[in-house]
Each structure stands twice: as C-alpha cells, then as structure tokens.
Design a protein around this motif. Structure first.
Motif: not given
Length: 185
Positions: A144-150, A156-158, A174-176, A180-181
């Motif tokens: 599970n990640y939180f995903v958003g856009h710049t 970007v996923a965190v 830090k990496e791909l 696409s994320i």
C-alpha cells in the motif's frame, strides 16, 4: 507562480507537409519555438502532446521527419493515435490512405520513443525534493502506498500509514517504483 509547469500542446505531426494536409495553421518550427520559450521560463517543464500517425498521404519520409521532430523535443508524454477514416470528412476522401499495418508499425515506433523520453524525464527527477498533492491510497506490487502528482504531473508514491488524501507533501524521490511512478520518502 500560479501556473503548473505542465503543458499539453497538441502537435498532430512534426512534418510541415502533413500539417498542411491536416489544415493546421502552424509549422513544426513555430511549434518548436513555443516549446523553447516554455523551457526558457520554466525549470524543466513537462511538455506533453498528441500525434496522429498514418494521416492520408503520410509517406515514410514524412513519418521520419515527424519522428525526428519528436526526438528533438523530448516530450514527457506523447499520446499516439492512428488515423481513422470518418465518413463525411475531407480526410476520408483524400488519396493515398495509409494501410492499417503501416499505421500500427509507425504507432509502435512512436510509443517506443515515448517510453524512452518519459523514462528520461522521470529519471531527471530522481533525488529531487518535489511537492506532491496526494490523492489516493493504492496497492502497487502488493504493497500500500499513497499516490499523487507533482506540479509537472509526475506520479509519486509514498509508503506511509498516514492518510494523506488531499494534502501537499514534500518528498525526496529516490527511484522508479514502476515505469511511470517515482518512489518518494
């Protein structure tokens, strides 16, 4: 400061002869100048576009010009469409319609170029601190990640247990994580 540095500029073709047949009122050079101007005033903006392959009369030479033009611009994203005949349009009546197998071949070539350019753009943002508007929690590769856009519309996923929905967070990429994320922390 009020604009996001993500600009979708519909190109259709990077070949002037094809653009004329499409009845477009701009040249490839004029389009290129707009892209240069945006890159002058914005730091590494995301430039995205639409391209049609196989428009009536498109020769191998014209397609090669278009592909070379796309290589020169290095778009973050290129949406590639195969020309399809629509009854009642001028283009449907034009001579030298391009066969479907050639359209597919050309489309695949431009999609491969898109993948190279997109990856290059994303890699240029690895190791940078980016502000991300977090949108949703989602599973990626079983985690599970939180995903958003710049602002550039980079996904970007965190990995976090916090609910970050609709929050702006600054992350260091830090990496791909996928093709696409970017993974941020």
């Amino acid at each position: 400061p009020k604009l996001c540095p993500h600009f979708h500029l519909s190109l259709q073709s990077g070949c002037d002869e094809t653009l004329k047949r499409m009845n477009r009122k701009y040249s490839a050079e004029e389009y290129y100048e707009v892209c240069k101007r945006l890159r002058k005033y914005f730091d590494n903006p995301a430039l995205t576009t639409d391209v049609i392959v196989g428009f009536a009369g498109e020769t191998e030479e014209e397609f090669a010009q278009c592909k070379k033009f796309l290589e020169k611009i290095e778009f973050f994203e290129t949406h590639v469409f195969k020309f399809s005949i629509r009854k009642g349009t001028r283009a449907a009546k034009m001579e030298n319609q391009v066969p479907d197998q050639i359209k597919t071949k050309r489309s695949n070539e431009l999609l491969a170029l898109h993948n190279v350019n997109s990856l290059k753009y994303l890699q240029a943002h690895i190791g940078k601190e980016l502000e991300v508007l977090m949108e949703e929690e989602t599973a990626i590769n079983g985690e599970n990640y939180f995903v958003g856009h710049t602002k550039e519309y980079i996904r970007v996923a965190v990995k976090t247990h916090k609910n970050l929905t609709n929050q702006f967070v600054t992350v260091k990429t830090k990496e791909l994580l996928t093709d696409s994320i970017l993974l941020g922390e």
